[in-house]
Each structure stands twice: as C-alpha cells, then as structure tokens.
Scaffold this motif. Sequence first.
Motif, PDB file in Angstrom:
ATOM      1  N   THR A  48       0.791  -1.379   0.104  1.00 24.77           N
ATOM      2  CA  THR A  48       0.064   0.057   0.085  1.00 24.77           C
ATOM      3  C   THR A  48       0.750   1.241   0.075  1.00 24.77           C
ATOM      4  O   THR A  48       0.253   2.370  -0.132  1.00 24.77           O
ATOM      5  N   ARG A  49       2.298   1.095   0.275  1.00 21.50           N
ATOM      6  CA  ARG A  49       3.222   2.293   0.321  1.00 21.50           C
ATOM      7  C   ARG A  49       2.751   3.237   1.558  1.00 21.50           C
ATOM      8  O   ARG A  49       2.825   4.408   1.211  1.00 21.50           O
ATOM      9  N   TYR A  50       2.269   2.511   2.436  1.00 23.93           N
ATOM     10  CA  TYR A  50       1.585   3.330   3.577  1.00 23.93           C
ATOM     11  C   TYR A  50       2.764   4.195   4.200  1.00 23.93           C
ATOM     12  O   TYR A  50       3.901   3.829   4.606  1.00 23.93           O
ATOM     13  N   TRP A  51       2.471   5.525   4.737  1.00 19.91           N
ATOM     14  CA  TRP A  51       3.495   6.316   5.202  1.00 19.91           C
ATOM     15  C   TRP A  51       2.696   6.743   6.311  1.00 19.91           C
ATOM     16  O   TRP A  51       1.736   7.620   6.358  1.00 19.91           O
ATOM     17  N   GLY A  52       3.317   6.158   7.607  1.00 17.49           N
ATOM     18  CA  GLY A  52       2.330   6.648   8.920  1.00 17.49           C
ATOM     19  C   GLY A  52       3.005   7.390   9.944  1.00 17.49           C
ATOM     20  O   GLY A  52       4.235   7.645   9.947  1.00 17.49           O
ATOM     21  N   ALA A  53       2.235   8.089  10.815  1.00 14.88           N
ATOM     22  CA  ALA A  53       2.626   8.690  12.068  1.00 14.88           C
ATOM     23  C   ALA A  53       1.836   8.184  12.937  1.00 14.88           C
ATOM     24  O   ALA A  53       0.252   8.194  12.994  1.00 14.88           O
ATOM     25  N   ASN A  54       2.336   7.765  14.191  1.00 13.80           N
ATOM     26  CA  ASN A  54       1.256   7.455  15.235  1.00 13.80           C
ATOM     27  C   ASN A  54       1.029   8.421  16.384  1.00 13.80           C
ATOM     28  O   ASN A  54       1.831   9.223  16.805  1.00 13.80           O
ATOM     29  N   VAL A  55      -0.423   8.508  16.791  1.00  6.34           N
ATOM     30  CA  VAL A  55      -0.791   9.365  17.763  1.00  6.34           C
ATOM     31  C   VAL A  55      -1.636   8.432  18.640  1.00  6.34           C
ATOM     32  O   VAL A  55      -2.023   7.608  18.507  1.00  6.34           O
ATOM     33  N   LYS A  56      -1.948   9.238  20.030  1.00  8.05           N
ATOM     34  CA  LYS A  56      -2.550   8.659  20.820  1.00  8.05           C
ATOM     35  C   LYS A  56      -4.213   8.829  20.497  1.00  8.05           C
ATOM     36  O   LYS A  56      -4.443   9.656  19.968  1.00  8.05           O
ATOM     37  N   PRO A  57      -4.801   7.843  20.865  1.00  5.53           N
ATOM     38  CA  PRO A  57      -6.370   7.760  20.411  1.00  5.53           C
ATOM     39  C   PRO A  57      -7.140   9.244  20.722  1.00  5.53           C
ATOM     40  O   PRO A  57      -7.975   9.548  19.998  1.00  5.53           O
ATOM     41  N   GLU A  58      -6.531   9.709  21.877  1.00  5.97           N
ATOM     42  CA  GLU A  58      -7.385  10.965  22.274  1.00  5.97           C
ATOM     43  C   GLU A  58      -7.061  12.249  21.243  1.00  5.97           C
ATOM     44  O   GLU A  58      -7.721  13.336  21.479  1.00  5.97           O
ATOM     45  N   ASP A  59      -6.202  12.020  20.468  1.00  2.00           N
ATOM     46  CA  ASP A  59      -5.706  12.937  19.530  1.00  2.00           C
ATOM     47  C   ASP A  59      -6.336  13.007  18.354  1.00  2.00           C
ATOM     48  O   ASP A  59      -5.881  13.799  17.148  1.00  2.00           O
ATOM     49  N   PHE A  60      -6.957  11.944  18.145  1.00  2.00           N
ATOM     50  CA  PHE A  60      -7.818  11.597  16.863  1.00  2.00           C
ATOM     51  C   PHE A  60      -9.343  11.587  16.867  1.00  2.00           C
ATOM     52  O   PHE A  60     -10.038  11.221  17.768  1.00  2.00           O
ATOM     53  N   ARG A  61      -9.957  12.175  16.144  1.00  5.10           N
ATOM     54  CA  ARG A  61     -11.264  12.694  15.907  1.00  5.10           C
ATOM     55  C   ARG A  61     -11.821  12.007  14.409  1.00  5.10           C
ATOM     56  O   ARG A  61     -11.570  12.770  13.473  1.00  5.10           O
ATOM     57  N   LEU A  62     -12.746  11.044  14.541  1.00 11.40           N
ATOM     58  CA  LEU A  62     -13.178  10.582  13.348  1.00 11.40           C
ATOM     59  C   LEU A  62     -14.486  11.595  12.728  1.00 11.40           C
ATOM     60  O   LEU A  62     -15.341  11.739  13.869  1.00 11.40           O
ATOM     61  N   MET A  63     -14.364  12.044  11.961  1.00  9.18           N
ATOM     62  CA  MET A  63     -15.529  13.242  11.444  1.00  9.18           C
ATOM     63  C   MET A  63     -16.540  12.596  10.535  1.00  9.18           C
ATOM     64  O   MET A  63     -17.110  13.481   9.957  1.00  9.18           O
ATOM     65  N   CYS A  64     -16.712  11.338  10.631  1.00 13.32           N
ATOM     66  CA  CYS A  64     -17.832  10.779   9.859  1.00 13.32           C
ATOM     67  C   CYS A  64     -18.217   9.631  10.495  1.00 13.32           C
ATOM     68  O   CYS A  64     -17.850   9.211  11.515  1.00 13.32           O
ATOM     69  N   GLU A  65     -19.470   8.928   9.829  1.00 10.38           N
ATOM     70  CA  GLU A  65     -19.861   7.901  10.538  1.00 10.38           C
ATOM     71  C   GLU A  65     -19.108   6.575  10.147  1.00 10.38           C
ATOM     72  O   GLU A  65     -18.325   6.489   9.176  1.00 10.38           O
ATOM     73  N   GLU A  66     -19.196   5.610  11.080  1.00  7.38           N
ATOM     74  CA  GLU A  66     -18.219   4.499  10.923  1.00  7.38           C
ATOM     75  C   GLU A  66     -18.695   3.567   9.642  1.00  7.38           C
ATOM     76  O   GLU A  66     -18.296   2.748   8.906  1.00  7.38           O
ATOM     77  N   ALA A  67     -20.154   3.612   9.213  1.00 11.51           N
ATOM     78  CA  ALA A  67     -20.757   2.798   8.298  1.00 11.51           C
ATOM     79  C   ALA A  67     -19.776   2.993   6.981  1.00 11.51           C
ATOM     80  O   ALA A  67     -19.639   4.259   6.565  1.00 11.51           O
ATOM     81  N   GLY A  68     -19.493   2.010   6.152  1.00 10.35           N
ATOM     82  CA  GLY A  68     -18.819   2.148   5.065  1.00 10.35           C
ATOM     83  C   GLY A  68     -17.427   2.402   5.290  1.00 10.35           C
ATOM     84  O   GLY A  68     -16.527   2.334   4.465  1.00 10.35           O
TER      85      GLY A  68
END
Length: 134
Positions: A37-57
């Motif tokens: 996938t050529r993934y280029w990542g950066a790790n954060v703590k869960p409290e620093d991440f906010r999903l701004m959409c529904e999980e469906a899909g």
Amino acid sequence: MKTTYKGSCHCGRIRYEVDADLEAGTSRCNCSYCSKTRYWGANVKPEDFRLMCEEAGIGDYQFATMSGHHRFCTTCGVAPYGHGYVEQIGGAFVSINIACLDDVDPAVLAALPIQYMDGLHNNWWNAPAETRYM
C-alpha cells in the motif's frame, strides 16, 4: 509542537481531524501490508484523533497478530488511518496515513523525518538494508 490536521480518503467519505507533531517522526515499513500500500504513517494517541464521519462504510482489515486494524473506505479503497494496541510502542495508538492529510504543503512533507522499519523480517526496531523503494 502539535498541529491540527484534516485527513480523508480519496472520495471524502472518511474524514478525520488529528492533533499531531509530524516533526516528531513518521515511519515507513517494508512488511507485506505496508509495502503493497506504500503506507506512510505517524502514530498518535487515540485522544488526539477524531473521526468526523460515521463508521458505516469503513472497512477493517487485520492480519498476522491481529493487533492492528487497517481501516479503509469501501467506496474508493483508500486507507487513511488505522488503529490498534501494541505494548512495545506504548499501548493504544492511531496511525494516520501522511499521504491522506489534506492541504499540507509538499515542502513540509518532504522535510518530515522518516524512520524505516524492517517489518518484513519482524525486525521492527531496525531499518532494512534497502529503503530507497519505500
């Protein structure tokens, strides 16, 4: 210093905000998943991440140790983030795909530090002999 970024998949179905200090480091791995996938990542703590959409899909792919959830859009196929729990890296984490961050200056991206990991040989704390293709 943490900055708030917005990220998304290609079609915009998955959207998120993340508070991250990208200067603290990003990573690239040569494991079977990341190399395909050529993934280029950066790790954060869960409290620093906010999903701004529904999980469906939002699809969820796991393999091997089942410790990570590779999340992807079931419409466009892009994987903008993942999450999991690995004690050796501090427990719970969210990995954001740097390539899925919106509106980041290419010069900023080019200057980010990258740690290379040899996941292919389960040698996570060392860089593989060859990294140019990563």
